[in-house]
Design an enzyme around this catalytic site. Structure first.
Site, PDB file in Angstrom:
ATOM      1  N   ILE A  12       0.846  -1.203   0.000  1.00  0.00           N
ATOM      2  CA  ILE A  12       0.000   0.000   0.000  1.00  0.00           C
ATOM      3  C   ILE A  12       0.879   1.249   0.000  1.00  0.00           C
ATOM      4  CG2 ILE A  12      -1.975   1.146   1.093  1.00  0.00           C
ATOM      5  CD1 ILE A  12      -2.583  -1.499   2.538  1.00  0.00           C
ATOM      6  N   LEU A  33      12.793  -2.822   4.766  1.00  0.00           N
ATOM      7  CA  LEU A  33      12.751  -3.881   3.743  1.00  0.00           C
ATOM      8  C   LEU A  33      12.536  -5.260   4.361  1.00  0.00           C
ATOM      9  CD1 LEU A  33      15.549  -2.669   1.258  1.00  0.00           C
ATOM     10  CD2 LEU A  33      13.117  -2.151   1.235  1.00  0.00           C
ATOM     11  N   ASN A  35       9.717  -6.764   4.783  1.00  0.00           N
ATOM     12  CA  ASN A  35       8.740  -7.521   3.992  1.00  0.00           C
ATOM     13  C   ASN A  35       8.535  -6.842   2.644  1.00  0.00           C
ATOM     14  OD1 ASN A  35       6.887  -9.560   3.506  1.00  0.00           O
ATOM     15  ND2 ASN A  35       5.172  -8.389   4.328  1.00  0.00           N
ATOM     16  N   PHE A  80       2.715   3.470   7.614  1.00  0.00           N
ATOM     17  CA  PHE A  80       2.278   2.152   7.149  1.00  0.00           C
ATOM     18  C   PHE A  80       3.036   1.030   7.844  1.00  0.00           C
ATOM     19  CE2 PHE A  80       1.512   4.710   3.252  1.00  0.00           C
ATOM     20  CZ  PHE A  80       0.212   4.348   2.972  1.00  0.00           C
ATOM     21  N   SER A 124      -7.267  -0.958  10.253  1.00  0.00           N
ATOM     22  CA  SER A 124      -7.846  -2.085   9.521  1.00  0.00           C
ATOM     23  C   SER A 124      -9.275  -2.340   9.973  1.00  0.00           C
ATOM     24  CB  SER A 124      -6.991  -3.324   9.797  1.00  0.00           C
ATOM     25  OG  SER A 124      -7.676  -4.488   9.406  1.00  0.00           O
ATOM     26  N   TYR A 149      -2.301  -9.424  15.912  1.00  0.00           N
ATOM     27  CA  TYR A 149      -2.171  -8.418  14.844  1.00  0.00           C
ATOM     28  C   TYR A 149      -3.339  -7.442  14.902  1.00  0.00           C
ATOM     29  CZ  TYR A 149      -3.389  -6.315  10.425  1.00  0.00           C
ATOM     30  OH  TYR A 149      -3.812  -5.405   9.484  1.00  0.00           O
ATOM     31  N   LYS A 153      -3.801  -3.069  15.984  1.00  0.00           N
ATOM     32  CA  LYS A 153      -4.507  -1.970  15.289  1.00  0.00           C
ATOM     33  C   LYS A 153      -5.517  -1.308  16.229  1.00  0.00           C
ATOM     34  CE  LYS A 153      -2.333  -2.428  11.425  1.00  0.00           C
ATOM     35  NZ  LYS A 153      -1.335  -1.419  11.034  1.00  0.00           N
ATOM     36  N   ASN A 179     -10.108  -4.944   2.210  1.00  0.00           N
ATOM     37  CA  ASN A 179      -9.092  -5.833   1.623  1.00  0.00           C
ATOM     38  C   ASN A 179      -8.484  -5.250   0.343  1.00  0.00           C
ATOM     39  OD1 ASN A 179     -10.738  -7.503   3.450  1.00  0.00           O
ATOM     40  ND2 ASN A 179      -9.472  -9.173   2.680  1.00  0.00           N
ATOM     41  N   ARG A 294     -10.678 -21.517   8.037  1.00  0.00           N
ATOM     42  CA  ARG A 294      -9.419 -21.067   8.650  1.00  0.00           C
ATOM     43  C   ARG A 294      -9.778 -20.412   9.975  1.00  0.00           C
ATOM     44  NH1 ARG A 294      -5.805 -16.588   5.473  1.00  0.00           N
ATOM     45  NH2 ARG A 294      -7.601 -15.265   5.930  1.00  0.00           N
ATOM     46  N   GLY A 296     -10.129 -18.049  13.033  1.00  0.00           N
ATOM     47  CA  GLY A 296      -9.992 -16.600  13.175  1.00  0.00           C
ATOM     48  C   GLY A 296     -10.660 -15.810  12.062  1.00  0.00           C
ATOM     49  N   ASP A 297     -11.108 -16.469  10.975  1.00  0.00           N
ATOM     50  CA  ASP A 297     -11.745 -15.730   9.886  1.00  0.00           C
ATOM     51  C   ASP A 297     -13.125 -15.240  10.299  1.00  0.00           C
ATOM     52  OD1 ASP A 297     -10.000 -15.543   7.768  1.00  0.00           O
ATOM     53  OD2 ASP A 297     -10.589 -17.469   6.874  1.00  0.00           O
TER      54      ASP A 297
HETATM   55  C1  UD1 Z   1      -6.787 -10.353   7.208  1.00  0.00           C
HETATM   56  C2  UD1 Z   1      -7.189  -9.475   8.363  1.00  0.00           C
HETATM   57  C3  UD1 Z   1      -6.995  -8.040   8.000  1.00  0.00           C
HETATM   58  C4  UD1 Z   1      -5.568  -7.802   7.635  1.00  0.00           C
HETATM   59  C5  UD1 Z   1      -5.175  -8.711   6.510  1.00  0.00           C
HETATM   60  C6  UD1 Z   1      -3.676  -8.532   6.338  1.00  0.00           C
HETATM   61  C7  UD1 Z   1      -8.862 -10.396   9.816  1.00  0.00           C
HETATM   62  C8  UD1 Z   1     -10.315 -10.621  10.049  1.00  0.00           C
HETATM   63  N1  UD1 Z   1      -8.553  -9.729   8.711  1.00  0.00           N
HETATM   64  O1  UD1 Z   1      -7.730 -10.113   6.188  1.00  0.00           O
HETATM   65  O2  UD1 Z   1      -7.307  -7.217   9.061  1.00  0.00           O
HETATM   66  O3  UD1 Z   1      -5.365  -6.469   7.297  1.00  0.00           O
HETATM   67  O4  UD1 Z   1      -5.471 -10.063   6.848  1.00  0.00           O
HETATM   68  O5  UD1 Z   1      -3.014  -9.647   5.950  1.00  0.00           O
HETATM   69  O6  UD1 Z   1      -8.038 -10.792  10.590  1.00  0.00           O
HETATM   70  N2  UD1 Z   1      -8.802 -17.257   1.678  1.00  0.00           N
HETATM   71  C9  UD1 Z   1      -8.957 -18.516   1.142  1.00  0.00           C
HETATM   72  N3  UD1 Z   1      -7.827 -19.205   0.746  1.00  0.00           N
HETATM   73  C10 UD1 Z   1      -6.581 -18.671   0.856  1.00  0.00           C
HETATM   74  C11 UD1 Z   1      -6.428 -17.371   1.405  1.00  0.00           C
HETATM   75  C12 UD1 Z   1      -7.557 -16.698   1.821  1.00  0.00           C
HETATM   76  O7  UD1 Z   1     -10.063 -19.025   1.019  1.00  0.00           O
HETATM   77  O8  UD1 Z   1      -5.607 -19.343   0.493  1.00  0.00           O
HETATM   78  C13 UD1 Z   1      -9.985 -16.514   2.122  1.00  0.00           C
HETATM   79  C14 UD1 Z   1      -9.981 -16.216   3.603  1.00  0.00           C
HETATM   80  O9  UD1 Z   1     -10.561 -17.268   4.325  1.00  0.00           O
HETATM   81  C15 UD1 Z   1     -10.814 -14.934   3.641  1.00  0.00           C
HETATM   82  C16 UD1 Z   1     -10.546 -14.272   2.302  1.00  0.00           C
HETATM   83  O10 UD1 Z   1      -9.990 -15.277   1.470  1.00  0.00           O
HETATM   84  O11 UD1 Z   1     -12.166 -15.236   3.720  1.00  0.00           O
HETATM   85  C17 UD1 Z   1      -9.577 -13.113   2.398  1.00  0.00           C
HETATM   86  O12 UD1 Z   1      -8.448 -13.563   3.135  1.00  0.00           O
HETATM   87  P1  UD1 Z   1      -7.135 -12.672   3.328  1.00  0.00           P
HETATM   88  O13 UD1 Z   1      -6.677 -12.152   2.016  1.00  0.00           O
HETATM   89  O14 UD1 Z   1      -6.178 -13.454   4.152  1.00  0.00           O
HETATM   90  O15 UD1 Z   1      -7.655 -11.403   4.123  1.00  0.00           O
HETATM   91  P2  UD1 Z   1      -8.507 -11.292   5.485  1.00  0.00           P
HETATM   92  O16 UD1 Z   1      -8.423 -12.528   6.275  1.00  0.00           O
HETATM   93  O17 UD1 Z   1      -9.853 -10.792   5.098  1.00  0.00           O
END
Ligand code: UD1
Length: 339
Positions: A12, A33, A35, A80, A124, A149, A153, A179, A294, A296-297
């Site tokens: 970003i 640097l 990440n 950032f 976030s 994490y 925030k 996102n 996963r 925590g989602d």
């Molecule tokens: C998470 C954090 C967000 C953070 C971001 C940074 C939470 C709720 N959200 O976002 O605050 O800024 O990470 O890294 O903690 N997915 C799959 N398969 C994969 C990868 C992801 O199905 O291989 C799905 C995940 O289950 C999710 C969606 O894609 O539903 C987005 O995932 P991801 O890109 O990791 O972002 P968040 O989890 O939304």
């Protein structure tokens, strides 16, 4: 206005550097640097035509940050720089609290000493947890974060609010990102995940290009349109432009000021919708399977972005299709460069 961009070589951050230059600001980058990569600076130069001043430094270092601010007559900071891997933060909470909270407090202390007034902070939508109602507005109550994490925030926002409440002569905006996806349309800069990506879009593009065997969709039994999680996917260039709007707002504020804004599209899309749209716009097939949830989602979240539209005078311009095309063009570019 000379603007210090911490984490300016990140995903970003780098896109924001471009938009700052487009809007007439003069950015200076600090990035350790950790990440990201120096190649981002070349990409930036190819877009804007000159070298942005860059310091490979850690923003936890008081003296270094202070010297850079004084040398470049910095008037605004966009902070950032932070760790952002949710899973890793559960394993290594101390690392996350030390870096994410420590660097923010350091930046605030340096601001006090150098009298820099304006700060934009990367927050976030994770601060909402799983909200009871969506879309979430900025008034939606924050919930206990699911991960260290996320907690960094939430804590950071509280710190900033306390600082302004104390009467400190600073003006601060926290931006709550949903996102961010996509890449600069020039394909000179984009997302550069370190190792196996944990975020969805880099995993999608790396699977499509053959770096990963298959994408696993984390759960199909959620209470959503098709059972997969719903998120608000925003083009990173749109997100970057909001930082310019935030700085412009801060410039006009004379007294101690704090506010928060959601930055999203205002629309939710499911993970399966993302896969389908990615396949359609890029005319390819993605190897994927449905897997377990996963931990925590959150089930579904997207943002109400009326406040940003009214007060920041900002709204998204790019479609999901453009985001997914730009993400793919970037992955193809990385392949050409043997990355
Ligand atoms: C998470 C954090 C967000 C953070 C971001 C940074 C939470 C709720 N959200 O976002 O605050 O800024 O990470 O890294 O903690 N997915 C799959 N398969 C994969 C990868 C992801 O199905 O291989 C799905 C995940 O289950 C999710 C969606 O894609 O539903 C987005 O995932 P991801 O890109 O990791 O972002 P968040 O989890 O939304």
């Amino acid at each position: 206005m000379n603007v210090l961009v911490t984490g300016g070589a990140g995903f970003i951050g780098s896109h924001t550097v471009v938009e700052l230059v487009n809007a007439g600001f003069s950015p200076v980058i600090i990035d350790n640097l950790n990440n990201s990569s120096e190649s981002v600076l070349t990409g930036l130069k190819n877009i804007i035509g000159f070298d942005v001043p860059f310091y490979k430094a850690d923003c936890n270092d008081f003296e270094v940050v202070k010297d850079i601010i004084v040398k470049h007559k910095i008037e605004g900071i966009i902070h950032f720089a932070a760790y952002k891997a949710v899973g890793e933060s559960v394993e290594k909470p101390i690392k996350y609290y030390k870096n994410n909270i420590g660097s923010l407090v350091n930046i605030l202390e340096v601001m006090q000493v150098t009298k820099v007034k304006n700060l934009v902070f990367s927050s976030s939508c994770t601060v909402y947890g799983q909200p009871d109602h969506i879309p979430v507005t900025e008034d939606t109550p924050k919930k206990k974060a699911e991960s260290p994490y996320g907690n960094t925030k939430a804590i950071a926002e509280d710190i900033l609010e306390d600082v302004i409440k104390s009467g400190e002569q600073m003006s601060i905006i926290s931006l709550r990102y949903f996102n961010p996806i996509g890449a600069h349309p020039s394909a000179e800069i984009g997302e550069l995940p370190n190792g196996v990506p944990s975020n969805l879009i880099p995993f999608v593009t790396q699977t499509a290009i053959g770096k990963r065997n298959k994408l696993v969709v984390f759960g199909s039994d959620y209470n959503t349109v098709d059972g997969s999680n719903v998120r608000d996917f925003i083009h990173v260039v749109d997100l970057a432009k909001a930082h310019v709007s935030a700085l412009n707002l801060l410039k006009g504020k004379e007294t101690a000021f704090y506010d928060v804004f959601n930055l999203g599209t205002g629309t939710g899309n499911s993970v399966l919708e993302i896969i389908k749209t990615f396949e359609e716009v890029n005319n390819l097939k993605l190897n994927y399977e449905i897997g377990p949830r996963r931990s925590g989602d959150v089930e579904k979240i997207y943002g109400d972005v009326e406040k940003a539209s009214k007060i920041l005078n900002w709204k998204t311009e790019k479609s999901l299709e453009e985001s997914l095309k730009d993400a793919w063009t970037w992955e193809l570019k990385l392949k050409n460069n043997n990355n």
